[in-house]
Design a protein around this motif. Structure first.
Motif, PDB file in Angstrom:
ATOM      1  N   UNK A   1      25.240  -1.800  -4.609  1.00 55.59           N
ATOM      2  CA  UNK A   1      24.415  -2.587  -5.524  1.00 55.59           C
ATOM      3  C   UNK A   1      23.222  -3.236  -4.833  1.00 55.59           C
ATOM      4  N   UNK A   2      23.154  -3.143  -3.517  1.00 62.45           N
ATOM      5  CA  UNK A   2      22.100  -3.850  -2.776  1.00 62.45           C
ATOM      6  C   UNK A   2      20.745  -3.144  -2.674  1.00 62.45           C
ATOM      7  N   UNK A   3      20.639  -1.808  -2.875  1.00 63.55           N
ATOM      8  CA  UNK A   3      19.330  -1.166  -2.706  1.00 63.55           C
ATOM      9  C   UNK A   3      18.169  -1.801  -3.472  1.00 63.55           C
ATOM     10  N   UNK A   4      18.309  -2.187  -4.777  1.00 68.93           N
ATOM     11  CA  UNK A   4      17.146  -2.812  -5.425  1.00 68.93           C
ATOM     12  C   UNK A   4      16.770  -4.153  -4.802  1.00 68.93           C
ATOM     13  N   UNK A   5      17.762  -4.863  -4.259  1.00 66.43           N
ATOM     14  CA  UNK A   5      17.480  -6.128  -3.570  1.00 66.43           C
ATOM     15  C   UNK A   5      16.691  -5.848  -2.291  1.00 66.43           C
ATOM     16  N   UNK A   6      17.079  -4.786  -1.586  1.00 64.82           N
ATOM     17  CA  UNK A   6      16.362  -4.406  -0.360  1.00 64.82           C
ATOM     18  C   UNK A   6      14.934  -3.999  -0.702  1.00 64.82           C
ATOM     19  N   UNK A   7      14.770  -3.212  -1.778  1.00 65.38           N
ATOM     20  CA  UNK A   7      13.432  -2.796  -2.190  1.00 65.38           C
ATOM     21  C   UNK A   7      12.550  -3.983  -2.532  1.00 65.38           C
ATOM     22  N   UNK A   8      13.103  -4.944  -3.279  1.00 63.93           N
ATOM     23  CA  UNK A   8      12.356  -6.151  -3.656  1.00 63.93           C
ATOM     24  C   UNK A   8      11.966  -6.943  -2.406  1.00 63.93           C
ATOM     25  N   UNK A   9      12.937  -7.117  -1.487  1.00 64.96           N
ATOM     26  CA  UNK A   9      12.678  -7.871  -0.256  1.00 64.96           C
ATOM     27  C   UNK A   9      11.625  -7.182   0.610  1.00 64.96           C
ATOM     28  N   UNK A  10      11.607  -5.849   0.588  1.00 64.96           N
ATOM     29  CA  UNK A  10      10.605  -5.123   1.367  1.00 64.96           C
ATOM     30  C   UNK A  10       9.200  -5.471   0.901  1.00 64.96           C
ATOM     31  N   UNK A  51      13.505  -9.580   6.726  1.00 59.32           N
ATOM     32  CA  UNK A  51      14.479  -9.849   5.664  1.00 59.32           C
ATOM     33  C   UNK A  51      15.017  -8.550   5.089  1.00 59.32           C
ATOM     34  N   UNK A  52      14.130  -7.628   4.748  1.00 62.20           N
ATOM     35  CA  UNK A  52      14.549  -6.340   4.197  1.00 62.20           C
ATOM     36  C   UNK A  52      15.376  -5.562   5.218  1.00 62.20           C
ATOM     37  N   UNK A  53      14.951  -5.589   6.485  1.00 61.92           N
ATOM     38  CA  UNK A  53      15.682  -4.866   7.532  1.00 61.92           C
ATOM     39  C   UNK A  53      17.082  -5.438   7.710  1.00 61.92           C
ATOM     40  N   UNK A  54      17.205  -6.768   7.673  1.00 62.71           N
ATOM     41  CA  UNK A  54      18.521  -7.404   7.821  1.00 62.71           C
ATOM     42  C   UNK A  54      19.425  -7.057   6.647  1.00 62.71           C
ATOM     43  N   UNK A  55      18.859  -6.999   5.454  1.00 65.69           N
ATOM     44  CA  UNK A  55      19.642  -6.615   4.278  1.00 65.69           C
ATOM     45  C   UNK A  55      20.121  -5.171   4.384  1.00 65.69           C
ATOM     46  N   UNK A 108       0.860  -1.182   0.000  1.00 67.56           N
ATOM     47  CA  UNK A 108       0.000   0.000   0.000  1.00 67.56           C
ATOM     48  C   UNK A 108       0.900   1.237   0.000  1.00 67.56           C
ATOM     49  N   UNK A 109       0.409   2.376  -0.511  1.00 63.09           N
ATOM     50  CA  UNK A 109       1.252   3.565  -0.682  1.00 63.09           C
ATOM     51  C   UNK A 109       1.968   4.025   0.580  1.00 63.09           C
ATOM     52  N   UNK A 110       1.306   3.960   1.731  1.00 64.82           N
ATOM     53  CA  UNK A 110       1.922   4.428   2.969  1.00 64.82           C
ATOM     54  C   UNK A 110       3.095   3.528   3.370  1.00 64.82           C
ATOM     55  N   UNK A 111       2.901   2.224   3.230  1.00 66.48           N
ATOM     56  CA  UNK A 111       3.977   1.277   3.560  1.00 66.48           C
ATOM     57  C   UNK A 111       5.141   1.435   2.594  1.00 66.48           C
ATOM     58  N   UNK A 112       4.832   1.613   1.307  1.00 65.23           N
ATOM     59  CA  UNK A 112       5.885   1.801   0.307  1.00 65.23           C
ATOM     60  C   UNK A 112       6.684   3.069   0.602  1.00 65.23           C
ATOM     61  N   UNK A 113       5.990   4.146   0.988  1.00 62.18           N
ATOM     62  CA  UNK A 113       6.672   5.397   1.325  1.00 62.18           C
ATOM     63  C   UNK A 113       7.582   5.203   2.532  1.00 62.18           C
ATOM     64  N   UNK A 114       7.082   4.503   3.555  1.00 67.38           N
ATOM     65  CA  UNK A 114       7.890   4.245   4.748  1.00 67.38           C
ATOM     66  C   UNK A 114       9.131   3.435   4.396  1.00 67.38           C
ATOM     67  N   UNK A 115       8.964   2.459   3.490  1.00 67.08           N
ATOM     68  CA  UNK A 115      10.099   1.627   3.080  1.00 67.08           C
ATOM     69  C   UNK A 115      11.155   2.451   2.359  1.00 67.08           C
ATOM     70  N   UNK A 116      10.727   3.303   1.428  1.00 68.01           N
ATOM     71  CA  UNK A 116      11.677   4.129   0.669  1.00 68.01           C
ATOM     72  C   UNK A 116      12.384   5.117   1.592  1.00 68.01           C
TER      73      UNK A 116
END
Length: 309
Positions: free
Chosen positions: A129-138, A93-97, A20-28
């Motif tokens: 190089x890891x940011x897109x991996x973190x985004x995907x994992x999020x 997973x995303x947080x650990x990455x 959802x948009x709010x969660x995506x914003x928090x992740x970014x």
């Protein structure tokens, strides 16, 4: 820094699970804070050599605007805040990455490799190089083939990008005692390595299209931009004493190259020009490319003509 956040956004948007948009914003925002934390801790540790180099002498710590202690506290707070927010907003997973990326950049690259190894930027490039991996994992809670291909693209992009900059900053690095490749191996060896890594980068950039998780828009753009990248790398390699203008052109174009490639991926996913298969995994949707597009594979076998981070 902006590219790191943008590539994370592309990884998040390309995933088969929509937040959802709010969660995506928090992740970014959490990923951006994590990137900021890595930068602050880098400047805290490197304050001594930053003061010796023209490129970094105007950073806040060498200028006396921020103390090293203040920078350390800010960096640790930002890093901890970023990891906790990402864990609460998305998954562990995303947080650990993200935590691993910050630690790798600060401890492995900044504190160890940067001052001791001529291949410092190659190995250290893994952090960037890891940011897109973190985004995907999020989004998915998992890591798949798609984000690993994006990781490889940025990993191979980092050496030609940074060495092109370093060619025009040799005196800076020599004065600070940092063994960047142009300082320890010379300009000719550096431009040769840039050409090799540029070739590998162009090949790796085809992977999203070859594996079927990018469509025609991406395929056309990567072919054109890849040819231009190789042309600039070849011009630099053939230039006399690594001409400053040739190095600057490649450096500037490398930023444009990465941005355009990831923007094309974003457009491809937004336009629905390809249809990745999906399956459920642990309650979350995960993209599964068990079947490659046969037409893409046949076309890919007819491409492949390039050169090397």
């Amino acid at each position: 820094m902006m590219l790191a956040v943008f590539t994370a956004l592309v990884g998040l948007s390309s995933a088969p699970v929509r937040l959802d948009p709010l969660t995506a914003l928090a992740a970014v925002l959490a990923i951006a804070a994590g990137a900021g934390a890595a930068g602050v801790l880098n400047m805290w540790y490197d304050a001594d050599i930053d003061a010796l180099m023209t490129r970094t002498a105007m950073r806040p710590i060498p200028r006396g605007k921020v103390s090293r202690f203040e920078a350390l506290v800010l960096g640790l707070f930002l890093g901890g805040f970023a990891v906790v927010v990402l864990a609460l907003a998305t998954n562990l997973t995303a947080a650990a990455l993200l935590a691993s990326t910050i630690l790798f950049y600060v401890v492995v690259y900044t504190a160890w490799l940067k001052r001791t190894a001529r291949q410092n930027i190659v190995i250290g490039g893994a952090a960037g190089a890891l940011p897109p991996v973190i985004g995907w994992a999020a989004a998915t809670g998992d890591v798949g083939l798609e984000p690993l291909a994006l990781f490889l693209i940025i990993f191979l992009w980092t050496p030609p990008h940074f060495w092109a900059l370093a060619l025009n900053r040799i005196d800076d690095y020599a004065r600070a005692g940092v063994p960047m490749l142009p300082v320890v191996a010379g300009k000719a060896a550096t431009t040769r390595q840039i050409l090799i890594y540029s070739g590998l980068l162009v090949l790796a950039s085809e992977l999203p299209w070859m594996f079927g998780f990018a469509g025609a828009i991406y395929g056309v753009i990567v072919a054109i931009c890849g040819a231009l990248f190789l042309l600039l790398a070849r011009q630099l390699n053939r230039s006399i004493e690594a001409d400053r203008r040739a190095a600057h052109r490649l450096f500037a174009f490398s930023i444009f190259y990465l941005f355009v490639l990831f923007a094309a991926l974003l457009i491809d996913h937004g336009s629905g020009s390809f249809s990745p298969m999906r399956s459920s995994h642990g309650g979350r949707g995960v993209s599964v490319h068990a079947e490659l597009k046969s037409g893409a594979v046949r076309s890919a076998c007819r491409t492949v003509n390039s050169s090397e981070v």
